[in-house]
Design a protein around this motif. Structure first.
Motif, PDB file in Angstrom:
ATOM      1  N   ASP A   1     -58.710  56.043  78.842  1.00  0.00           N
ATOM      2  CA  ASP A   1     -58.054  54.624  78.531  1.00  0.00           C
ATOM      3  C   ASP A   1     -58.375  54.090  77.473  1.00  0.00           C
ATOM      4  N   THR A   2     -59.459  54.236  77.075  1.00  0.00           N
ATOM      5  CA  THR A   2     -59.758  53.824  75.606  1.00  0.00           C
ATOM      6  C   THR A   2     -58.943  54.231  74.557  1.00  0.00           C
ATOM      7  N   TYR A   3     -58.451  55.543  74.445  1.00  0.00           N
ATOM      8  CA  TYR A   3     -57.902  55.978  73.382  1.00  0.00           C
ATOM      9  C   TYR A   3     -56.374  55.585  73.805  1.00  0.00           C
ATOM     10  N   LEU A   4     -55.904  55.607  74.910  1.00  0.00           N
ATOM     11  CA  LEU A   4     -54.532  54.960  75.202  1.00  0.00           C
ATOM     12  C   LEU A   4     -54.452  53.788  74.648  1.00  0.00           C
ATOM     13  N   ALA A   5     -55.402  52.683  75.177  1.00  0.00           N
ATOM     14  CA  ALA A   5     -55.239  51.534  74.653  1.00  0.00           C
ATOM     15  C   ALA A   5     -55.028  51.140  73.118  1.00  0.00           C
TER      16      ALA A   5
ATOM     17  N   HIS B   1     -51.636  54.036  51.176  1.00  0.00           N
ATOM     18  CA  HIS B   1     -52.921  53.948  52.159  1.00  0.00           C
ATOM     19  C   HIS B   1     -52.893  52.628  52.705  1.00  0.00           C
ATOM     20  N   HIS B   2     -53.301  52.366  53.806  1.00  0.00           N
ATOM     21  CA  HIS B   2     -53.625  51.049  54.620  1.00  0.00           C
ATOM     22  C   HIS B   2     -52.291  50.915  55.474  1.00  0.00           C
ATOM     23  N   ARG B   3     -51.264  51.773  55.633  1.00  0.00           N
ATOM     24  CA  ARG B   3     -50.212  51.558  56.226  1.00  0.00           C
ATOM     25  C   ARG B   3     -50.034  52.414  57.443  1.00  0.00           C
ATOM     26  N   GLY B   4     -51.126  53.096  57.776  1.00  0.00           N
ATOM     27  CA  GLY B   4     -51.084  53.860  58.903  1.00  0.00           C
ATOM     28  C   GLY B   4     -50.554  55.249  59.156  1.00  0.00           C
ATOM     29  N   VAL B   5     -50.545  55.708  57.873  1.00  0.00           N
ATOM     30  CA  VAL B   5     -49.791  57.130  57.594  1.00  0.00           C
ATOM     31  C   VAL B   5     -50.788  58.110  58.353  1.00  0.00           C
ATOM     32  N   GLY B   6     -51.986  58.261  57.783  1.00  0.00           N
ATOM     33  CA  GLY B   6     -53.053  59.012  58.246  1.00  0.00           C
ATOM     34  C   GLY B   6     -53.260  59.012  59.766  1.00  0.00           C
ATOM     35  N   THR B   7     -53.555  57.755  60.436  1.00  0.00           N
ATOM     36  CA  THR B   7     -53.830  57.608  61.746  1.00  0.00           C
ATOM     37  C   THR B   7     -52.367  58.050  62.494  1.00  0.00           C
ATOM     38  N   LEU B   8     -51.460  57.942  61.926  1.00  0.00           N
ATOM     39  CA  LEU B   8     -50.129  58.373  62.903  1.00  0.00           C
ATOM     40  C   LEU B   8     -50.209  59.868  63.067  1.00  0.00           C
ATOM     41  N   LEU B   9     -50.389  60.434  61.825  1.00  0.00           N
ATOM     42  CA  LEU B   9     -50.582  61.932  61.684  1.00  0.00           C
ATOM     43  C   LEU B   9     -51.602  62.500  62.575  1.00  0.00           C
ATOM     44  N   VAL B  10     -52.690  61.876  62.572  1.00  0.00           N
ATOM     45  CA  VAL B  10     -53.817  62.418  63.347  1.00  0.00           C
ATOM     46  C   VAL B  10     -53.491  62.313  64.662  1.00  0.00           C
ATOM     47  N   GLU B  11     -52.809  61.286  65.168  1.00  0.00           N
ATOM     48  CA  GLU B  11     -52.447  60.784  66.761  1.00  0.00           C
ATOM     49  C   GLU B  11     -51.421  62.415  67.171  1.00  0.00           C
TER      50      GLU B  11
ATOM     51  N   SER C   1     -69.754  60.789  52.252  1.00  0.00           N
ATOM     52  CA  SER C   1     -70.193  59.621  52.744  1.00  0.00           C
ATOM     53  C   SER C   1     -69.259  58.308  52.183  1.00  0.00           C
ATOM     54  N   GLU C   2     -69.063  58.456  50.891  1.00  0.00           N
ATOM     55  CA  GLU C   2     -68.338  57.438  50.043  1.00  0.00           C
ATOM     56  C   GLU C   2     -66.790  57.108  50.498  1.00  0.00           C
ATOM     57  N   ASN C   3     -66.450  58.465  51.357  1.00  0.00           N
ATOM     58  CA  ASN C   3     -64.829  58.182  51.576  1.00  0.00           C
ATOM     59  C   ASN C   3     -64.939  57.446  52.805  1.00  0.00           C
ATOM     60  N   HIS C   4     -64.943  55.830  52.545  1.00  0.00           N
ATOM     61  CA  HIS C   4     -64.720  54.957  53.838  1.00  0.00           C
ATOM     62  C   HIS C   4     -63.539  54.985  54.509  1.00  0.00           C
ATOM     63  N   GLU C   5     -62.394  55.212  53.815  1.00  0.00           N
ATOM     64  CA  GLU C   5     -61.096  55.057  54.519  1.00  0.00           C
ATOM     65  C   GLU C   5     -60.950  56.083  55.458  1.00  0.00           C
ATOM     66  N   VAL C   6     -61.327  57.301  55.429  1.00  0.00           N
ATOM     67  CA  VAL C   6     -61.105  58.609  56.150  1.00  0.00           C
ATOM     68  C   VAL C   6     -62.305  58.226  57.305  1.00  0.00           C
ATOM     69  N   LEU C   7     -63.284  57.877  57.141  1.00  0.00           N
ATOM     70  CA  LEU C   7     -64.422  57.496  58.246  1.00  0.00           C
ATOM     71  C   LEU C   7     -63.932  56.479  59.208  1.00  0.00           C
ATOM     72  N   ARG C   8     -63.355  55.434  58.404  1.00  0.00           N
ATOM     73  CA  ARG C   8     -62.955  54.399  59.246  1.00  0.00           C
ATOM     74  C   ARG C   8     -61.707  54.899  60.139  1.00  0.00           C
ATOM     75  N   LEU C   9     -60.837  55.626  59.564  1.00  0.00           N
ATOM     76  CA  LEU C   9     -59.866  56.192  60.318  1.00  0.00           C
ATOM     77  C   LEU C   9     -60.296  56.937  61.749  1.00  0.00           C
ATOM     78  N   PHE C  10     -61.061  57.790  61.699  1.00  0.00           N
ATOM     79  CA  PHE C  10     -61.863  58.630  62.546  1.00  0.00           C
ATOM     80  C   PHE C  10     -62.376  57.480  63.723  1.00  0.00           C
ATOM     81  N   ALA C  11     -63.249  56.702  63.160  1.00  0.00           N
ATOM     82  CA  ALA C  11     -63.939  55.639  63.943  1.00  0.00           C
ATOM     83  C   ALA C  11     -62.789  54.946  64.710  1.00  0.00           C
ATOM     84  N   ASP C  12     -61.833  54.538  64.269  1.00  0.00           N
ATOM     85  CA  ASP C  12     -60.757  53.572  64.877  1.00  0.00           C
ATOM     86  C   ASP C  12     -59.879  54.240  65.789  1.00  0.00           C
ATOM     87  N   LEU C  13     -59.804  55.633  65.941  1.00  0.00           N
ATOM     88  CA  LEU C  13     -59.014  56.119  66.633  1.00  0.00           C
ATOM     89  C   LEU C  13     -58.863  56.096  68.029  1.00  0.00           C
ATOM     90  N   GLY C  14     -60.145  55.586  68.704  1.00  0.00           N
ATOM     91  CA  GLY C  14     -60.410  55.357  70.063  1.00  0.00           C
ATOM     92  C   GLY C  14     -60.914  56.702  70.698  1.00  0.00           C
TER      93      GLY C  14
END
Length: 902
Positions: free
Chosen positions: A180-184, A115-125, A145-158
Motif C-alpha cells: 500500500d505504501t508503493y500504491l499510495a 529533469h525534475h518533470r518525472g520522466v525517470g520516475t514514470l519510466l521506472v514505475e 554518491s554525488e548523483n543526488h537526482e537518481v538517488l532521490r528518485l529511488f528513495a521516493d518511489l515508495g
C-alpha cells in the motif's frame, strides 16, 4: 519493424508531473539513432553521472545494447513525446540469467533539460511493473554518491530501498514487492499529474469554438453564446472560415490563423471533420479538446484519440454536453444547457447529457450549486476518476455527484474513491441495474455493460453512496449538504398529524431505519412541553393543537437526546395553526440549522420533491414532499457515517501460500489446454492445496476395483462414502444424477461405479470418492473474473438451492478483513452461521480463511476465470470444501494501478 511486431510490446500513454503526455513503449531497433542522440546531447557532467565517465563510446554502446534483438532477462522502455525520445530505462538480469531471475540491474537516462518533470520516475514505475510480471523481485543500481537526482528518485518511489556506500559509489537495492505504501506513492504522483493535465480544460486562458456559425439553434453557436454570456473573462475566439465574427466574438478561418494558441478547443463540427480538425489543433499546440459531436464511427474515433495522444491533448467527449467551471476567476460555461449553472460546491460528472441537465437544474434550484461540471459522453479520455482527483484538489468542492454508465479502470477508480470519500460524500446513480438498463447503457455509450452485483460491490467497498434515481440522488445530496451525519440509524418522528406520522414510520422501517421507544425520562420531558392529548411514543404525535413554540421545544429536546440519531418532522397545514398565526415550519428554521443531530422535514403539501429551507443563522434544513424520500436520504447518510467510522481495512497476511507452485500448475494446464477449460479433480485439488484451502478427504478412481480400494480407505466410523462421476465439462452433478450417496460396503460401491459406466458411457473418465460428510451448514464460495472489474468473490447459501435462492453477497478482490466480515454477515442466511435458534456458531475464523484464500488465489492468477466451492461445509469445529470447480483461461496479468491514460 513496428511496435506491434515486437515480441514484447509495451506502448501506453501517461502523464508527467506538469500534465504533459508521453508515450512509454518498448525499444525497437529503429530507435538506435535517437537513443544515440539522447546520450550524445547530454552534458559531460550528466554523461559522467550516467556512465561514471564522460565517454562518447559509452553512448554508442548503450544505444547498441538497448536496440539489440530481444533476449531473456533484458527489458528496455523509452519515453517519447512528439516522436522525440526523452528518456530510457532498462534492466538486465544479473549473471546473464533469463526471465524469472530474482534480481536485475536497472539504469536510467533522461534528456538534458527535462529533469525534475518525472520522466525517470514514470519510466521506472513501468519498468517495475514489467519486471514483476517477468518474475524479477529486486532491482539493483550502481550510482555515484554525488548523483543526488537518481538517488532521490529511488528513495521516493515508495518501494523498500537500501543503500550500500563503497567509496565514491553507492549500490542501491530496491525490493519490488507491491504494497500500500508503493500504491499510495504512485497515486500521489498520478494525482498531481492528472490535475495539472486538466488545467487547460477546466481553467483555460483562451478558448476557441470550432464550428460556431450564424445559424440560430446550432450547437456551436449555443456553446459560443454560453461562453460569451456566462462571463468568461479570458480570450475567446470562434473558428469559422465564412465569417469575421459570431455574436460579437472574433472569428478566424482556421486554428492556425488564430492570433494565439488556445488552451482549449471546443469542436462542434460534423463527425467526418473531427479527426483532421483534432490533428490541426494538436499541431498548433492546443492542450485540451472538448468534442460535443456525436456519431463518430470507429475509424473517426480512433483518429480523434490518436491525435490527442500524439500531441498530448486531454479530451472530453465525444458526444457530450460540455464542461463548466463556476470559479469567479474563470466563469467557464462551455455547455449548451438551457441555463448557466449556479456557482456552488458540488462537483458533477455524467456520461448522459440529459442527466447532466437534470442535475445542474436540481442543484441550482436547491441552492447547492456547482463547482465544476463535466459531461463525459463516450469518455474516450477524461473519466470520473480524473474528475474525482480534480475535486479533491480544487479547494472548493465538498460534494461529488457521478452518473457513470461504464468504468474504464474500476480498481484505480475504487482506490481514488476510497480516498476522496473520506473527505467528501461521493454520490452516484446506480445506472443499468436491469438487463434492459444495461443494454441501453451499452448502446448509449458504446461501452461494455457491467454486472449489477459487481458494480454494487465496487460502490460499497469504496464508500460511494449509490442511489437508484436522479431524484433520490438530489434528495440525498440535500441532506448531506445541509445537515450533520447521524451517528446511527435510530430515528425519532415528530408530527402534528397521526396519519402523517404513520406514513413516516412505514417509510423509515422500509428504509432499514430503527424507531426506538423513547425513554421514560424523555417522554416525561416532552409531555411537559406539548399540548394536552399529545402522545409520546415514536412517532411523537404533538396533535394539531401544537403551537410554534411547543414544537420548537419538542424538536430541540428530541434532537439532544443521546438515544436518537436523527429527527424527522412530519407536518401538515391545519386550520388551528392558521387561526393562531403559528408557523410550524418557522419553529424549525428559527432555531439552529446544524444541530448536534440531523433534522429533516416532511411537508405532504410541498410541490417540489425536495427544498432547502433557509434558517435564521444562514444555514438550511431539507424539506421533502413525501416520507419515503427523507427516509432513504437518512438511511444513505447513516450508511456513510458507518463507513467513515470504520478504519480502512487491510488485506491479511496468509500462511502456507505457494504462489509460484500455483502459477506453475496454471501454466502447465494451459500448455496442455491452450483454449483453457475446467480443471480435472486432481489438478483442482493441487491448486487449492497451494493456497491451503481445506478440502474433505478424497480419492480418484478410474476402475471399479480402484474405487473399492479407495472407499475402504476413506470410510469413516459409519462406513459410508459418496461417489461422484467426472468427465470434462460436467458442471452440475446433481442435475445429471452423477452423485451416489450413502454407499455402504464393497457391493454398493461396485454397483454405483457400474451405474455410472452404463449411463455415462463414452463420457466418464473416472470418479471421486469421499467419506460421507458430517451434518453442518452448506455454503457457497466462489469467484468470477470480470474482464473490467477483476475478480469478484461471492459468498452465501450453498447446496442444490444456491442458484434458486440466490442468497449471495459479493466483494471485489483482494478482500480486506472488513470485506470478509461484510461477506459473512450480509446474506440472509447469516443468522445460521452465528448460532440462530440456540445452535452453536460455525467455525467463523475457518470460514474467513476460506474466503481470504480464495481471494488470494483469484488475485494471484489472472488465468482463473471462475471457481465454485459448493458446498462448503461449515460446522462449529471446522470448515471444509466438499466440491470445487475451477476454470482457467489463457489470460495475462494487468497492472491496474500502473499510471497510464485510457
Amino acid at each position: 519493424m513496428t511496435d506491434d511486431d515486437h515480441p514484447k510490446v509495451h506502448a501506453v500513454h501517461a502523464l508527467l508531473q506538469d500534465g504533459t503526455t508521453v508515450c512509454i513503449r518498448s525499444v525497437l531497433p529503429g530507435d538506435h539513432e535517437q537513443l544515440h542522440g539522447l546520450y550524445e546531447e547530454m552534458s559531460p557532467d550528466n554523461l559522467r553521472l550516467r556512465f561514471f565517465a564522460a565517454s562518447h563510446r559509452s553512448a554508442e554502446m548503450a544505444a547498441d545494447r538497448a536496440c539489440a534483438p530481444p533476449r531473456p532477462g533484458y527489458r528496455a522502455l523509452l519515453a517519447e513525446t512528439h516522436g522525440q525520445v526523452i528518456g530510457l530505462a532498462e534492466y538486465e538480469a544479473e549473471d546473464g540469467a533469463g526471465d524469472g531471475a530474482g534480481t536485475a540491474e536497472i539504469s536510467i537516462a533522461v534528456a538534458d533539460g527535462l529533469h525534475h518533470r518525472g520522466v525517470g520516475t514514470l519510466l521506472v514505475e513501468h519498468l517495475v511493473s514489467a519486471a514483476r510480471a517477468a518474475g524479477v523481485r529486486t532491482f539493483t543500481a550502481d550510482a555515484l554518491s554525488e548523483n543526488h537526482e537518481v538517488l532521490r528518485l529511488f528513495a521516493d518511489l515508495g518501494l523498500r530501498t537500501a543503500r550500500h556506500f563503497e567509496g565514491p559509489e553507492v549500490r542501491c537495492t530496491i525490493e519490488l514487492a507491491e504494497d500500500d505504501t508503493y500504491l499510495a506513492a504512485v497515486e500521489t504522483r498520478g494525482r498531481g499529474a492528472d490535475v495539472a493535465s486538466l488545467e487547460p480544460l477546466l481553467r483555460p486562458d483562451a478558448v476557441a469554438v470550432i464550428g460556431a456559425g450564424r445559424r440560430p439553434g446550432s450547437v456551436g453557436r449555443a456553446l459560443l453564446h454560453h461562453l460569451h454570456a456566462g462571463g468568461f473573462t479570458r480570450r475567446l475566439f470562434a473558428v469559422n472560415p465564412g465569417v469575421n465574427s459570431v455574436l460579437g466574438v472574433p472569428s478566424f478561418p482556421s486554428v492556425s490563423a488564430l492570433p494565439l494558441v488556445p488552451d482549449l478547443a471546443v469542436l462542434a463540427i460534423p463527425a467526418a471533420a473531427v479527426p483532421a480538425t483534432a490533428e490541426e489543433c494538436g499541431k498548433a499546440g492546443v492542450r485540451a479538446l472538448l468534442v460535443v459531436t456525436a456519431g463518430l464511427d470507429a475509424d473517426q474515433g480512433r483518429g480523434l484519440l490518436d491525435a490527442c495522444r500524439t500531441h498530448g491533448m486531454r479530451l472530453v467527449g465525444p458526444n457530450c454536453l460540455g464542461v463548466s467551471n463556476t470559479d469567479p476567476g474563470f466563469a467557464l460555461d462551455a455547455t449548451f444547457a438551457a441555463g448557466h449553472p449556479r456557482p456552488g460546491t458540488a462537483g458533477v460528472a455524467v456520461q448522459s447529457g440529459g442527466v447532466g441537465i437534470a442535475l445542474l437544474d436540481g442543484l441550482s434550484r436547491l441552492g447547492i450549486g456547482v463547482s465544476t461540471f463535466a459531461s463525459l459522453g463516450d469518455k474516450y479520455d477524461v473519466s470520473g476518476n480524473d474528475m474525482l482527483q480534480w475535486w479533491e484538489s480544487d479547494g472548493r468542492t465538498d460534494l461529488a455527484l457521478l452518473h457513470l454508465e461504464s468504468f474504464g479502470n474500476p480498481r484505480a477508480f475504487s482506490r481514488t474513491a476510497r480516498r476522496v470519500t473520506r473527505r467528501m460524500p461521493v454520490l452516484t446513480v446506480d445506472a443499468g441495474r436491469t438487463d434492459a438498463g444495461r443494454r441501453a447503457a451499452a448502446s448509449h455509450t458504446a461501452a461494455a455493460a457491467t454486472r449489477t452485483m459487481t458494480r454494487q460491490a465496487l460502490f460499497t467497498q469504496a464508500g460511494i453512496t449509490a442511489t437508484r434515481s436522479v431524484g433520490e440522488l438530489l434528495e440525498t445530496a440535500a441532506l448531506l449538504h445541509a445537515q450533520p451525519l447521524p451517528s446511527g440509524s435510530r430515528v425519532a418522528i415528530v408530527t402534528n398529524a397521526g396519519g402523517a406520522g404513520v406514513l413516516a414510520a412505514d417509510a423509515c422501517a422500509e428504509a432499514g431505519l430503527a424507531l426506538p421507544v423513547l425513554t421514560a425520562e424523555l417522554a416525561d420531558d416532552l409531555l411537559g412541553v406539548l399540548p394536552e392529548g399529545a402522545t409520546v411514543g415514536n412517532p411523537v404525535d404533538a396533535t394539531a393543537a401544537v403551537s410554534e413554540e411547543q414544537l420548537r421545544s419538542c424538536v430541540e429536546r428530541v434532537a439532544r437526546h443521546p438515544g436518537i440519531d436523527a429527527v424527522l418532522v412530519a407536518l401538515v397545514p391545519t386550520a388551528v395553526a392558521a387561526a393562531t398565526g403559528d408557523d410550524l415550519v418557522r419553529a424549525l428554521t428559527d432555531g439552529p440549522a446544524r444541530r448536534e443531530r440531523p433534522v429533516a422535514v416532511v411537508r405532504l403539501e410541498q410541490a417540489l420533491p425536495v427544498e432547502l429551507l433557509p434558517t435564521a443563522d444562514g444555514g438550511t434544513i431539507p424539506s421533502y414532499s413525501e416520507p419515503g424520500a427523507v427516509a432513504r436520504a437518512v438511511a444513505h447518510a447513516a450508511h456513510r457515517a458507518a463507513w467513515l467510522s470504520r478504519p480502512a481495512g487491510t488485506v491479511p497476511d496468509l500462511a502456507d501460500i505457494d504462489t509460484g507452485r500455483a502459477r506453475a500448475v496454471a501454466e502447465s494446464f494451459l500448455a496442455a489446454h491452450p483454449d483453457g477449460g475446467w480443471l480435472d479433480p486432481r489438478t483442482c485439488a493441487e491448486l487449492l492445496a497451494c493456497y491451503g484451502v481445506p478440502q474433505l478427504d478424497w480419492a480418484w478412481a478410474e476402475t471399479e476395483n480402484d474405487a473399492v480400494i479407495a472407499a475402504e480407505r476413506l470410510r469413516g466410523p459409519d462406513g459410508r462414502v459418496v461417489m461422484k462421476a467426472h468427465w470434462p465439462g460436467l458442471l452440475h452433478k446433481s442435475e445429471q444424477r452423477a452423485v451416489h450417496l450413502d454407499l455402504q460396503g464393497d457391493a454398493q460401491v461396485r454397483a454405483a461405479f457400474r451405474d455410472f459406466e452404463t449411463r455415462f458411457a463414452g463420457l466418464l473418465t473416472g470418479v471421486v470418492l469421499q467419506p460421507l460428510a458430517a451434518r453442518g451448514t452448506e455454503l457457497f464460495a466462489g469467484v468470477v473474473q470480470d474482464e473490467v472489474f477483476g475478480p469478484l468473490v461471492l459468498f452465501g447459501l450453498g447446496g442444490t438451492a444456491t442458484e434458486v435462492l440466490a442468497d449471495h453477497a459479493a466483494r471485489l478482490a483482494p478482500l480486506t478483513d472488513h470485506d470478509v466480515h461484510d461477506l459473512i454477515t450480509s446474506p440472509r442466511c447469516a443468522p445460521l452461521l452465528f448460532g440462530a435458534h440456540g445452535a452453536g456458531s460455525v467455525d467463523l475464523e475457518g470460514l474467513e480463511q476460506v474466503l481470504l484464500r480464495l481471494s488470494r488465489m483469484a488475485s494471484d492468477l489472472p488465468q482463473l476465470a471462475e471457481a465454485d466451492f459448493n458446498p462448503v461445509l461449515a460446522t462449529p469445529g471446522a470448515v471444509s470444501v466438499l466440491d470445487a470447480r475451477v476454470r482457467l483461461l489463457p489470460r495475462r496479468a494487468q497492472d491496474s494501478y500502473l499510471r497510464r491514460l485510457r
